[in-house]
Design a protein around this motif. Structure first.
Motif, mmCIF file in Angstrom:
data_model
loop_
_atom_site.group_PDB
_atom_site.id
_atom_site.type_symbol
_atom_site.label_atom_id
_atom_site.label_comp_id
_atom_site.label_asym_id
_atom_site.label_seq_id
_atom_site.Cartn_x
_atom_site.Cartn_y
_atom_site.Cartn_z
ATOM 1 N N GLN A 125 0.816 -1.213 0.000
ATOM 2 C CA GLN A 125 0.000 0.000 0.000
ATOM 3 C C GLN A 125 0.845 1.257 0.000
ATOM 4 N N VAL A 147 -7.142 7.140 -3.861
ATOM 5 C CA VAL A 147 -6.267 7.315 -2.731
ATOM 6 C C VAL A 147 -6.653 8.615 -2.057
ATOM 7 N N ASN A 184 0.267 3.857 -2.746
ATOM 8 C CA ASN A 184 -0.437 5.061 -2.295
ATOM 9 C C ASN A 184 0.499 6.215 -1.978
#
Lengths: 542, 312
Positions: free
Chosen positions: A316, B272, A320
């Motif tokens: 992640q 996101v 991200n």
């Protein structure tokens, strides 16, 4: 006369008491009064369906990315398949643990309490508010089947409390799932003609080469230092050295298989070795000394501005954080997560096969639907069908299977960008792949939504030997209380000394003095308690 | 009349010395004024900068925030995060809850506090010390989290606005400030009103309260801000997300964006939730409305506090 009647009364009281205790002891789950709604022939492969509509209360961890909706297909399909409806007590994810403690403490807890991590259970055991689920595994054929097939018994034993029972139904994985490693700028590797490092020594060589080319920067600047210094880095090194864990996964004791006893992690030879390694990195200016104190944002900033090339992370963080950061500042940069570097412990996969799981309120035991509830839990969380349902949803509606049995999302359903532009979302619009209901399972299921690169990472990790769990050493309540009094000063000292040794403020020649300091903080008494508990358990169960 | 002296001195620091002692003092005074202006400007900058910075961040692309390049002006201007937060119907439901809870709880609090404070300000009241003692006692001792929870739950207040409004209805600090204010009102006024035939309630409603606008406005502001910002009571007693105030909603949103909890899936790149931006957006969205109230209550605010505090 008076005397006789007194005796009568006493006898009657005794009889009543005896009767009560008999009823109290007859904990046999086959009692007719708690089988309402339960299936007679429930077994592996059976679709659970309550014989009458039943309803259970559940603590619901409300994730802001897919906030609870009552019209999710998940609820209606669950109802039609199992005849069960769930009454949700919605708790914001931000403060889930606090509310859970409050509700259990106030005696107001729902029957099902999912998303509980193994260490969290200790606090509730002595209150009697939580059901010892190990007593009722006979009601859970799917779980028993998985324990046997996947050889999970050693892992489950680590959950046992002093009474030999365990109070948590954990999420179980067939294969361990290791998440964190180092993320490395591969375009720099290409530029310097370097291979992806395999061992910690290779990591050192790589950093050295980076430093030679870019002498003005620290090639490695790490994050995850709050609240504990270098939480991830210390843990990765500790597990690679065969210890149970350090940093953010700080474990006071590690199992020494040769000596057949527990050792204090912070005082082991392996821990000294890893500090030596880190000290070398810092001394040669390969590792940013601020790695141990800086905020995550600062570490990310350095990476984004090419002030560093290596940083801790998981899939992640990669997708991200690092890639979007770098895309904005340096479009040519490439970064990837390398397989966990190998240390003296050899090629192991240090991850546990247990994850967070479910506690059950002990008041469930008095419910007339108790058996049905256990069967329901067994079906939804532990059967292949239940796990597939919780993760993928309904075949034909949310997913399709090809001839080989491989799942893929239906065309109009999206999840992690697998069907970009699809109008509906598996989590937000249907309620599947929900963290409350979907965890554990076979690797095919667990990794279903992983990106190809993460699947590759997992393949490498799964090829390594899983680390065997340490033997159980369940502590009694008094022992736990005593031990927890010792723990904080010990841990503080280990953290402090770790920093001093690594940053070169203290010479590693003073290691023995440090161990003596640990001893003055009751390290030996701590180890004795743990080893005694281990011996006690071993004698009782072997 | 100590207070009057103090006030006079404060206002007359300027002009008087100039007349009395000539140029040297004037120069000194000018220097003082310049230094004062500089210091106050610095204070303004120091207090205003974080604010402007937050607003700028809330409209910037996350990459620039992480790179540490956002100061006073948004970089990579985007309102995506605002859109993301505000497109959720739950956000508006929860925002409405916040307004509703704040208004209800503030009304209840102000009525209760005024009544209690007024009673306590009467020196001839029997058991006055005990009543004050009871209030002050709660400043130092509480029943604890779980007993409170059990109490509120067994009173059947859970999942209703009363769980938020009633347990914290009287803030003892505010109560004491208000009591001090009431004590400072001249007794003669009330005596005259009594002679003219007003009963106790009449005196309170027609004489005392109209004279107490300043303190009441101040208290309203104190209570409103406290209830607006509070999330804990709602978190404890509200079991449905439709009942949460917006503070709980945004707190949860941030927790989700920091990604402590995830089921192993990687969030979509386009979804996101820029954590850094999200925090700023949250701050802007929650503080802006209550900030807008300040200018209107400001004048009461300063006077009210001074009056209560100085004369008490």
């Amino acid at each position: 006369m008076f005397r006789r009647s007194w005796r009568h009364a006493a006898a009657a009281t005794a009889a009543v008491l005896a009767l009560t205790s008999v009823t109290a002891c007859s904990d046999d789950p086959s009692d007719a009064e708690n089988r309402a709604g339960a299936m007679e022939n429930y077994a592996v492969g059976t679709q659970f369906k309550a014989t009458e509509p039943v309803s259970f209360s559940i603590l619901y961890n409300n994730h802001p990315n897919y906030p609870l909706k009552n019209d999710w297909l998940f609820w209606s399909e669950l109802k039609s398949r199992t005849n069960v409806s769930l009454e949700k007590v919605a708790v914001p994810l931000s403060d889930y643990n606090q509310k859970r403690s409050l509700l259990i403490g106030a005696g107001d807890a729902p029957l099902l309490i999912p998303k509980t991590y193994p260490p969290d259970v200790h606090a509730y055991v002595s209150s009697g508010a939580i059901l010892p689920v190990s007593d009722h595994l006979d009601l859970m054929p799917n779980l028993k089947d998985k324990i046997e097939k996947w050889n999970l018994q050693p892992e489950l034993d680590t959950l046992r409390q002093a009474d030999g029972k365990f109070y948590l139904l954990p999420g179980v994985h067939e294969k361990p799932w290791h998440e964190y490693s180092l993320a490395v700028r591969t375009d720099i590797l290409d530029e310097l003609n370097l291979e992806v490092p395999k061992t910690w020594d290779d990591v050192y060589t790589m950093l050295k080469a980076m430093k030679a080319k870019y002498p003005n920067i620290y090639p490695f600047s790490d994050r995850y230092s709050q609240p504990n210094p270098a939480g991830n880095l210390l843990n990765l090194l500790a597990v690679s050295h065969g210890l149970e864990g350090a940093g953010w996964n700080f474990q006071h004791v590690s199992w020494n298989a040769q000596a057949q006893k527990f050792e204090y992690t912070g005082a082991t030879e392996q821990y000294k070795q890893m500090l030596q390694y880190l000290n070398k990195l810092v001394a040669e200016k390969l590792l940013d000394p601020e790695s141990f104190t800086q905020t995550d944002d600062l570490a990310r900033q350095k990476l984004a501005n090419s002030k560093s090339f290596v940083i801790s992370g998981n899939a992640q963080a990669l997708v991200n954080d690092y890639r979007p950061d770098l895309a904005a500042t340096n479009p040519k940069a490439k970064i990837t997560k390398i397989p966990l570097p190998v240390g003296p412990a050899g090629e192991i996969n240090p991850a546990s096969r247990l994850e967070n799981g479910m506690m059950i309120s002990s008041k469930a035991r008095d419910s007339k639907n108790f058996v049905a509830m256990m069967q329901f839990v067994d079906w939804l969380w532990y059967s292949d069908e239940g796990q597939e349902f919780a993760r993928w949803g309904v075949e034909g509606t949310t997913f399709v299977k090809d001839a080989a049995g491989k799942h893929s999302l239906a065309k109009d359903v999206d999840m992690i960008g697998l069907n970009p532009g699809a109008p509906k979302h598996l989590q937000k619009d249907f309620g599947f792949a929900n963290g409350v209901f979907a965890y554990g399972g076979k690797p095919e299921l667990v990794q279903a939504f992983f990106s190809p690169e993460e699947q590759e990472f997992q393949q490498v990790m799964n090829a390594r030997t899983p680390k065997s769990p340490p033997p159980p050493f369940p502590l009694s309540d008094e022992e736990r209380e005593q031990v927890s009094l010792w723990e904080t000063p010990l841990k503080d000292l280990v953290y402090q000394a770790t920093l001093q040794f690594v940053l070169g403020q203290r010479d590693l020649a003073q290691w023995d003095a440090y161990v003596a300091e640990l001893k003055s903080k009751n390290m030996d008494a701590y180890l004795e308690t743990v080893n005694k508990a281990y011996e006690r358990y071993r004698e009782k169960h072997n | 009349m100590v207070t009057v002296d103090a006030a006079e001195r404060a206002t007359e620091v300027g002009p008087r010395p100039r007349r009395r002692r000539g140029i040297r003092q004037t120069r000194g005074y000018r220097v003082f004024q310049v230094v004062n202006a500089i210091i106050l400007t610095l204070v303004v900058v120091v207090t205003l900068y974080p604010f402007v910075n937050i607003v700028a961040r809330s409209m910037s692309h996350e990459a620039y925030i992480i790179a540490g390049q956002v100061n006073l002006v948004p970089r990579g201007f985007t309102l995506d995060t605002y859109q993301l937060v505000m497109s959720d119907p739950l956000f508006w439901t929860n925002y409405r809850n916040t307004v509703f809870y704040t208004v209800t709880a503030t009304l209840i609090s102000i009525v209760m506090t005024t009544c209690y404070a007024y009673v306590l300000s009467k020196k001839h009241l029997k058991g006055r010390t005990a009543l004050i003692g009871i209030a002050v006692f709660t400043m130092f001792f509480t029943g604890g989290l779980i007993p409170n929870y059990v109490l509120v739950t067994s009173l059947g207040l859970k999942n209703s606005v009363w769980a938020i409004a009633l347990p914290n209805a009287i803030n003892v600090f505010n109560l004491l400030v208000m009591k001090a204010f009431f004590e400072s009102l001249p007794v003669e006024l009330e005596e005259a009103a009594a002679v003219d035939g007003l009963n106790t309630y009449g005196i309170l409603l027609r004489i005392v309260l109209p004279l107490s606008k300043a303190i009441v406005a101040t208290m309203v502001l104190f209570y409103a801000v406290a209830f607006w910002n509070s999330w804990f009571a709602a978190f404890l007693y509200m079991d449905q997300q439709e009942l949460w105030p917006v503070t709980v909603y945004l707190r949860n949103l941030i927790a989700g964006a920091t990604g402590a909890e995830n089921i192993g899936a990687i969030a979509e790149a386009n979804e996101v939730q820029a954590e850094a931006t999200l925090k700023s957006v949250t701050i802007v969205l929650t503080t802006l409305p209550i900030l807008l109230v300040y200018p209107f209550v400001q004048r009461y605010f300063v006077r009210g506090i001074m009056l209560g505090a100085v004369k008490g």
